[in-house]
Enzyme design. Structure first.
Site, PDB file in Angstrom:
ATOM      1  N   GLY A 237       0.777  -1.226   0.000  1.00 13.57           N
ATOM      2  CA  GLY A 237       0.000   0.000   0.000  1.00 13.57           C
ATOM      3  C   GLY A 237       0.807   1.274   0.000  1.00 13.57           C
ATOM      4  O   GLY A 237       0.619   2.138  -0.844  1.00 13.57           O
ATOM      5  N   CYS A 238       1.714   1.437   0.951  1.00 18.26           N
ATOM      6  CA  CYS A 238       2.411   2.718   1.106  1.00 18.26           C
ATOM      7  C   CYS A 238       3.381   2.940  -0.050  1.00 18.26           C
ATOM      8  O   CYS A 238       3.849   1.991  -0.666  1.00 18.26           O
ATOM      9  CB  CYS A 238       3.152   2.761   2.445  1.00 18.26           C
ATOM     10  SG  CYS A 238       4.743   1.927   2.425  1.00 18.26           S
ATOM     11  N   PRO A 239       3.717   4.188  -0.371  1.00 19.68           N
ATOM     12  CA  PRO A 239       4.594   4.446  -1.517  1.00 19.68           C
ATOM     13  C   PRO A 239       6.067   4.215  -1.243  1.00 19.68           C
ATOM     14  O   PRO A 239       6.853   4.067  -2.172  1.00 19.68           O
ATOM     15  CB  PRO A 239       4.330   5.921  -1.827  1.00 19.68           C
ATOM     16  CG  PRO A 239       3.939   6.516  -0.511  1.00 19.68           C
ATOM     17  CD  PRO A 239       3.160   5.431   0.196  1.00 19.68           C
TER      18      PRO A 239
ATOM     19  N   PRO B 157       6.963   0.204  -1.822  1.00 27.86           N
ATOM     20  CA  PRO B 157       6.889  -0.194  -3.229  1.00 27.86           C
ATOM     21  C   PRO B 157       7.936   0.450  -4.129  1.00 27.86           C
ATOM     22  O   PRO B 157       8.285  -0.132  -5.151  1.00 27.86           O
ATOM     23  CB  PRO B 157       5.468   0.233  -3.632  1.00 27.86           C
ATOM     24  CG  PRO B 157       4.685   0.075  -2.377  1.00 27.86           C
ATOM     25  CD  PRO B 157       5.628   0.569  -1.301  1.00 27.86           C
TER      26      PRO B 157
ATOM     27  N   ARG C 199      -0.760   6.820  -7.144  1.00 27.30           N
ATOM     28  CA  ARG C 199      -1.778   6.770  -6.097  1.00 27.30           C
ATOM     29  C   ARG C 199      -2.661   8.009  -6.074  1.00 27.30           C
ATOM     30  O   ARG C 199      -3.666   8.025  -5.354  1.00 27.30           O
ATOM     31  CB  ARG C 199      -1.095   6.631  -4.720  1.00 27.30           C
ATOM     32  CG  ARG C 199      -0.425   5.307  -4.495  1.00 27.30           C
ATOM     33  CD  ARG C 199       0.620   5.390  -3.384  1.00 27.30           C
ATOM     34  NE  ARG C 199       1.121   4.069  -3.022  1.00 27.30           N
ATOM     35  CZ  ARG C 199       1.970   3.353  -3.744  1.00 27.30           C
ATOM     36  NH1 ARG C 199       2.446   3.848  -4.874  1.00 27.30           N
ATOM     37  NH2 ARG C 199       2.347   2.156  -3.342  1.00 27.30           N
TER      38      ARG C 199
END
Length: 338
Positions: free
Chosen positions: A50-52, A55, A247
Protein backbone atom coordinates in the site's frame (compact mmCIF):
# COMPACT_ATOMS: atom_id res chain seq x y z
CA UNK A 1 -8.48 9.33 24.54
CA UNK A 2 -9.54 5.72 23.86
CA UNK A 3 -6.78 3.43 22.62
CA UNK A 4 -8.50 2.83 19.27
CA UNK A 5 -8.30 6.51 18.38
CA UNK A 6 -4.62 6.61 19.29
CA UNK A 7 -3.79 4.04 16.62
CA UNK A 8 -4.56 6.53 13.87
CA UNK A 9 -3.37 9.71 15.56
CA UNK A 10 -0.81 10.63 12.91
CA UNK A 11 -0.67 14.38 13.60
CA UNK A 12 1.17 16.08 16.45
CA UNK A 13 -0.60 18.19 19.08
CA UNK A 14 -0.62 21.22 16.78
CA UNK A 15 -2.48 19.25 14.09
CA UNK A 16 0.54 18.88 11.78
CA UNK A 17 1.88 15.57 10.50
CA UNK A 18 5.65 15.19 10.90
CA UNK A 19 7.36 12.07 9.60
CA UNK A 20 9.88 10.55 12.01
CA UNK A 21 13.37 9.72 10.70
CA UNK A 22 14.32 6.14 9.94
CA UNK A 23 16.43 4.39 12.58
CA UNK A 24 18.56 1.80 10.73
CA UNK A 25 20.99 3.42 8.31
CA UNK A 26 23.73 0.93 7.38
CA UNK A 27 24.59 0.10 3.78
CA UNK A 28 25.15 -2.94 1.60
CA UNK A 29 28.32 -2.68 -0.47
CA UNK A 30 29.76 -4.49 -3.48
CA UNK A 31 33.03 -4.54 -1.51
CA UNK A 32 33.30 -8.16 -0.26
CA UNK A 33 35.20 -7.02 2.86
CA UNK A 34 32.46 -4.62 3.98
CA UNK A 35 30.16 -5.08 6.98
CA UNK A 36 27.24 -5.95 4.69
CA UNK A 37 28.64 -7.25 1.39
CA UNK A 38 26.35 -7.87 -1.57
CA UNK A 39 25.59 -11.60 -1.71
CA UNK A 40 22.89 -13.70 -3.35
CA UNK A 41 20.13 -14.92 -0.98
CA UNK A 42 21.59 -13.09 2.02
CA UNK A 43 19.09 -10.23 2.21
CA UNK A 44 15.30 -9.90 2.38
CA UNK A 45 13.20 -6.85 1.59
CA UNK A 46 10.11 -6.44 3.80
CA UNK A 47 7.33 -4.37 2.24
CA UNK A 48 3.60 -3.90 2.10
CA UNK A 49 1.75 -3.17 -1.11
CA UNK A 50 0.00 0.00 0.00
CA UNK A 51 2.41 2.72 1.11
CA UNK A 52 4.59 4.45 -1.52
CA UNK A 53 7.91 4.12 0.32
CA UNK A 54 8.16 0.32 0.34
CA UNK A 55 6.89 -0.19 -3.23
CA UNK A 56 9.52 2.15 -4.63
CA UNK A 57 12.17 -0.15 -3.15
CA UNK A 58 10.32 -3.11 -4.66
CA UNK A 59 10.09 -1.26 -7.99
CA UNK A 60 13.87 -0.77 -8.15
CA UNK A 61 14.38 -4.39 -7.10
CA UNK A 62 12.37 -5.36 -10.20
CA UNK A 63 13.92 -2.77 -12.51
CA UNK A 64 17.37 -4.04 -11.62
CA UNK A 65 16.47 -7.72 -12.00
CA UNK A 66 17.20 -8.49 -8.35
CA UNK A 67 14.20 -10.78 -7.76
CA UNK A 68 16.36 -13.92 -7.63
CA UNK A 69 18.99 -12.23 -5.44
CA UNK A 70 16.95 -10.41 -2.76
CA UNK A 71 13.98 -12.20 -1.18
CA UNK A 72 10.68 -10.28 -1.02
CA UNK A 73 8.50 -10.64 2.11
CA UNK A 74 5.11 -8.91 2.19
CA UNK A 75 3.03 -7.65 5.13
CA UNK A 76 -0.72 -7.00 5.16
CA UNK A 77 -1.86 -3.55 4.01
CA UNK A 78 -3.96 -2.91 7.12
CA UNK A 79 -2.19 -0.84 9.80
CA UNK A 80 -3.04 -1.98 13.34
CA UNK A 81 -2.04 -1.00 16.86
CA UNK A 82 0.58 -3.77 16.58
CA UNK A 83 1.90 -2.22 13.37
CA UNK A 84 2.05 -4.23 10.14
CA UNK A 85 1.01 -7.88 10.35
CA UNK A 86 1.47 -11.09 8.38
CA UNK A 87 -2.02 -12.42 7.71
CA UNK A 88 -2.07 -14.19 4.34
CA UNK A 89 -4.60 -11.62 3.05
CA UNK A 90 -4.29 -9.22 0.12
CA UNK A 91 -0.89 -10.45 -1.03
CA UNK A 92 0.58 -10.77 2.46
CA UNK A 93 2.66 -13.73 3.59
CA UNK A 94 0.68 -15.79 6.11
CA UNK A 95 3.69 -15.66 8.44
CA UNK A 96 7.16 -14.24 8.20
CA UNK A 97 8.85 -17.01 6.17
CA UNK A 98 12.17 -16.53 7.96
CA UNK A 99 11.06 -16.75 11.60
CA UNK A 100 7.35 -17.47 11.66
CA UNK A 101 6.52 -14.04 13.08
CA UNK A 102 2.97 -12.71 12.77
CA UNK A 103 3.97 -9.06 13.37
CA UNK A 104 6.69 -6.90 11.80
CA UNK A 105 7.24 -5.57 15.32
CA UNK A 106 8.81 -8.93 16.21
CA UNK A 107 11.39 -8.54 13.46
CA UNK A 108 12.40 -5.10 14.73
CA UNK A 109 12.71 -6.40 18.27
CA UNK A 110 14.83 -9.31 17.06
CA UNK A 111 17.18 -6.78 15.48
CA UNK A 112 17.16 -4.63 18.63
CA UNK A 113 15.34 -5.84 21.77
CA UNK A 114 15.32 -2.28 23.11
CA UNK A 115 13.96 -0.68 19.92
CA UNK A 116 11.21 1.87 20.63
CA UNK A 117 10.64 3.48 17.24
CA UNK A 118 8.09 2.85 14.50
CA UNK A 119 7.90 -0.54 12.78
CA UNK A 120 8.10 0.69 9.22
CA UNK A 121 8.55 -0.72 5.73
CA UNK A 122 10.64 -1.07 3.71
CA UNK A 123 13.04 -2.91 5.95
CA UNK A 124 16.13 -4.52 4.45
CA UNK A 125 17.06 -7.56 6.54
CA UNK A 126 20.38 -9.40 6.71
CA UNK A 127 19.78 -13.12 7.27
CA UNK A 128 23.40 -13.80 8.22
CA UNK A 129 23.74 -11.30 11.10
CA UNK A 130 19.97 -11.27 11.76
CA UNK A 131 19.52 -7.54 11.83
CA UNK A 132 17.94 -4.71 9.85
CA UNK A 133 20.51 -3.12 7.57
CA UNK A 134 18.39 -0.15 6.59
CA UNK A 135 14.76 1.02 6.74
CA UNK A 136 15.08 4.25 4.74
CA UNK A 137 13.70 3.76 1.23
CA UNK A 138 15.73 6.54 -0.40
CA UNK A 139 18.94 4.84 0.72
CA UNK A 140 17.80 1.30 -0.08
CA UNK A 141 17.04 2.15 -3.70
CA UNK A 142 20.52 3.61 -4.17
CA UNK A 143 22.07 0.40 -2.87
CA UNK A 144 19.99 -1.51 -5.39
CA UNK A 145 21.20 0.66 -8.31
CA UNK A 146 24.78 -0.58 -8.21
CA UNK A 147 25.88 -2.56 -5.16
CA UNK A 148 24.62 -5.91 -6.50
CA UNK A 149 25.84 -5.29 -10.05
CA UNK A 150 28.64 -7.86 -9.84
CA UNK A 151 25.90 -10.49 -9.48
CA UNK A 152 23.90 -9.28 -12.49
CA UNK A 153 24.20 -9.68 -16.27
CA UNK A 154 26.25 -6.86 -17.79
CA UNK A 155 23.21 -5.27 -19.47
CA UNK A 156 21.52 -4.67 -16.09
CA UNK A 157 24.50 -3.02 -14.42
CA UNK A 158 24.21 0.65 -13.58
CA UNK A 159 27.28 1.59 -15.60
CA UNK A 160 25.67 0.14 -18.73
CA UNK A 161 22.25 1.75 -18.37
CA UNK A 162 21.34 4.36 -20.98
CA UNK A 163 22.00 7.93 -19.93
CA UNK A 164 24.39 6.89 -17.17
CA UNK A 165 21.96 4.91 -15.03
CA UNK A 166 19.22 5.76 -12.57
CA UNK A 167 21.47 8.16 -10.65
CA UNK A 168 23.94 9.40 -13.27
CA UNK A 169 26.96 11.32 -12.04
CA UNK A 170 26.38 14.30 -14.33
CA UNK A 171 22.81 14.79 -13.04
CA UNK A 172 23.21 14.05 -9.34
CA UNK A 173 23.17 17.63 -8.15
CA UNK A 174 20.02 18.40 -10.16
CA UNK A 175 18.31 15.17 -9.11
CA UNK A 176 19.10 15.84 -5.45
CA UNK A 177 17.69 19.36 -5.72
CA UNK A 178 14.49 18.07 -7.30
CA UNK A 179 14.19 15.23 -4.78
CA UNK A 180 14.24 17.74 -1.94
CA UNK A 181 11.31 19.88 -3.02
CA UNK A 182 9.33 16.98 -4.49
CA UNK A 183 9.70 15.03 -1.25
CA UNK A 184 8.72 17.94 1.00
CA UNK A 185 5.72 19.13 -0.99
CA UNK A 186 4.55 16.10 -3.01
CA UNK A 187 5.76 12.71 -1.68
CA UNK A 188 5.35 13.75 1.94
CA UNK A 189 3.07 16.67 1.07
CA UNK A 190 0.11 14.38 0.44
CA UNK A 191 0.55 12.93 3.93
CA UNK A 192 0.93 16.32 5.57
CA UNK A 193 -2.31 17.27 3.82
CA UNK A 194 -4.24 14.04 4.39
CA UNK A 195 -3.23 13.55 8.00
CA UNK A 196 -3.63 17.19 9.04
CA UNK A 197 -5.83 17.51 12.12
CA UNK A 198 -6.73 21.20 11.74
CA UNK A 199 -8.00 23.30 8.84
CA UNK A 200 -4.93 25.51 9.09
CA UNK A 201 -2.50 22.59 8.88
CA UNK A 202 -4.47 21.12 5.97
CA UNK A 203 -4.45 24.29 3.89
CA UNK A 204 -0.82 25.18 4.59
CA UNK A 205 0.20 21.90 2.93
CA UNK A 206 -2.54 21.59 0.31
CA UNK A 207 -1.59 24.68 -1.68
CA UNK A 208 2.19 23.99 -1.82
CA UNK A 209 1.34 20.48 -3.03
CA UNK A 210 -0.52 21.79 -6.04
CA UNK A 211 2.02 24.53 -6.68
CA UNK A 212 4.60 21.75 -7.03
CA UNK A 213 2.33 19.74 -9.34
CA UNK A 214 1.93 22.89 -11.45
CA UNK A 215 5.72 23.23 -11.49
CA UNK A 216 6.15 19.63 -12.65
CA UNK A 217 3.52 20.12 -15.35
CA UNK A 218 5.39 23.15 -16.67
CA UNK A 219 8.68 21.23 -16.62
CA UNK A 220 7.36 18.54 -18.93
CA UNK A 221 6.33 21.28 -21.35
CA UNK A 222 9.87 22.65 -21.59
CA UNK A 223 12.35 21.65 -24.27
CA UNK A 224 14.64 18.84 -23.12
CA UNK A 225 12.40 17.77 -20.25
CA UNK A 226 10.58 14.75 -21.51
CA UNK A 227 9.43 12.14 -21.88
CA UNK A 228 11.00 11.77 -18.41
CA UNK A 229 11.99 14.34 -15.81
CA UNK A 230 15.57 14.59 -17.05
CA UNK A 231 15.11 13.82 -20.71
CA UNK A 232 15.15 10.57 -22.63
CA UNK A 233 15.93 8.19 -19.77
CA UNK A 234 14.31 7.22 -16.48
CA UNK A 235 16.20 8.42 -13.41
CA UNK A 236 15.73 8.26 -9.67
CA UNK A 237 13.62 11.42 -9.88
CA UNK A 238 11.03 9.57 -11.98
CA UNK A 239 11.03 6.56 -9.66
CA UNK A 240 10.49 8.67 -6.53
CA UNK A 241 7.72 10.74 -8.09
CA UNK A 242 5.97 7.77 -9.73
CA UNK A 243 4.93 5.96 -6.55
CA UNK A 244 3.10 9.08 -5.35
CA UNK A 245 1.51 9.98 -8.68
CA UNK A 246 0.19 6.46 -9.37
CA UNK A 247 -1.78 6.77 -6.10
CA UNK A 248 -2.93 10.34 -6.61
CA UNK A 249 -6.24 10.12 -8.47
CA UNK A 250 -7.35 6.83 -6.87
CA UNK A 251 -6.51 7.66 -3.24
CA UNK A 252 -5.00 11.03 -2.39
CA UNK A 253 -7.58 13.01 -4.36
CA UNK A 254 -10.59 11.69 -2.48
CA UNK A 255 -9.38 9.99 0.71
CA UNK A 256 -6.66 12.52 1.60
CA UNK A 257 -8.63 15.59 0.41
CA UNK A 258 -5.95 16.52 -2.15
CA UNK A 259 -8.82 17.53 -4.40
CA UNK A 260 -8.04 20.86 -6.04
CA UNK A 261 -7.18 19.08 -9.29
CA UNK A 262 -6.88 15.56 -10.73
CA UNK A 263 -3.82 14.39 -12.63
CA UNK A 264 -5.84 12.84 -15.47
CA UNK A 265 -7.92 15.90 -16.20
CA UNK A 266 -5.86 18.89 -15.09
CA UNK A 267 -2.24 17.92 -15.77
CA UNK A 268 -1.96 16.54 -19.32
CA UNK A 269 1.84 16.48 -19.41
CA UNK A 270 2.13 14.84 -16.00
CA UNK A 271 -0.60 12.38 -16.95
CA UNK A 272 1.21 11.43 -20.16
CA UNK A 273 4.44 10.84 -18.21
CA UNK A 274 2.60 8.69 -15.65
CA UNK A 275 0.76 6.60 -18.24
CA UNK A 276 3.91 6.16 -20.29
CA UNK A 277 5.70 4.67 -17.29
CA UNK A 278 2.77 2.50 -16.20
CA UNK A 279 2.06 1.07 -19.63
CA UNK A 280 5.76 1.02 -20.57
CA UNK A 281 4.90 2.99 -23.68
CA UNK A 282 8.53 3.61 -24.52
CA UNK A 283 9.47 -0.07 -24.03
CA UNK A 284 12.54 1.07 -22.16
CA UNK A 285 12.09 -0.66 -18.82
CA UNK A 286 12.77 -4.12 -17.49
CA UNK A 287 9.73 -6.42 -17.56
CA UNK A 288 6.97 -3.81 -17.13
CA UNK A 289 8.06 -3.29 -13.53
CA UNK A 290 6.22 0.03 -13.18
CA UNK A 291 2.90 -1.68 -13.90
CA UNK A 292 3.54 -5.00 -12.20
CA UNK A 293 4.35 -3.47 -8.80
CA UNK A 294 1.08 -1.47 -8.65
CA UNK A 295 -2.03 -2.54 -6.69
CA UNK A 296 -4.76 0.09 -6.99
CA UNK A 297 -7.23 -1.58 -4.65
CA UNK A 298 -4.58 -1.77 -1.92
CA UNK A 299 -4.16 2.00 -2.07
CA UNK A 300 -7.88 2.69 -1.71
CA UNK A 301 -8.37 0.18 1.09
CA UNK A 302 -5.11 0.98 2.88
CA UNK A 303 -5.65 4.73 2.97
CA UNK A 304 -9.21 4.33 4.20
CA UNK A 305 -7.79 2.33 7.10
CA UNK A 306 -4.96 4.81 7.62
CA UNK A 307 -7.51 7.61 7.97
CA UNK A 308 -9.02 5.79 10.94
CA UNK A 309 -11.88 3.75 9.49
CA UNK A 310 -12.16 0.72 11.75
CA UNK A 311 -15.29 -1.03 10.48
CA UNK A 312 -15.07 -4.77 9.74
CA UNK A 313 -14.13 -5.44 6.13
CA UNK A 314 -17.68 -6.43 5.22
CA UNK A 315 -18.91 -3.05 6.48
CA UNK A 316 -16.15 -0.82 5.13
CA UNK A 317 -17.10 1.20 2.04
CA UNK A 318 -14.06 1.54 -0.23
CA UNK A 319 -14.26 4.15 -3.04
CA UNK A 320 -14.59 2.55 -6.48
CA UNK A 321 -13.56 5.48 -8.63
CA UNK A 322 -12.16 6.95 -10.64
CA UNK A 323 -12.79 4.67 -13.59
CA UNK A 324 -10.50 3.48 -14.98
CA UNK A 325 -7.86 3.42 -12.23
CA UNK A 326 -5.41 4.73 -14.82
CA UNK A 327 -6.25 5.84 -18.32
CA UNK A 328 -4.93 3.99 -21.38
CA UNK A 329 -2.20 5.27 -23.62
CA UNK A 330 -3.21 6.88 -26.89
CA UNK A 331 -2.91 3.54 -28.69
CA UNK A 332 -6.05 2.34 -26.91
CA UNK A 333 -4.45 -0.11 -24.48
CA UNK A 334 -6.96 -0.71 -21.69
CA UNK A 335 -6.25 -1.56 -18.06
CA UNK A 336 -8.16 -4.68 -17.06
CA UNK A 337 -7.66 -4.47 -13.30
CA UNK A 338 -5.41 -5.87 -10.58
Amino acid sequence: MPEKAQIFKHADQDGRFRRKPSAFRDSISRDPTSKFPAEKDRYALYINLGCPWAPRANLVRSLKGLESIIQLITCDIKLTKEGWLFTGRDGSDARDPLYGFTKLKDLYEKADPEYEGRYTVPALWDKKTETIVNNESSEIIRMFYSEFDDLLPVELREENQPGGGYYPVHLREEIDEMNEWVYNTVNNGVYKTGFAATQEAYEENLYPLFESLDRLERRFGETGHGPYLFGDHVTEADIRLYTTMIRFDVAYYNIFYCNLKMVRYDYPNLSQWLRNLYWDGGKVRNGHAFKDTVRFWAYKYGYMRAKGRDEPDDKLIVPKGPVPDIQPLDDGEVFKGN
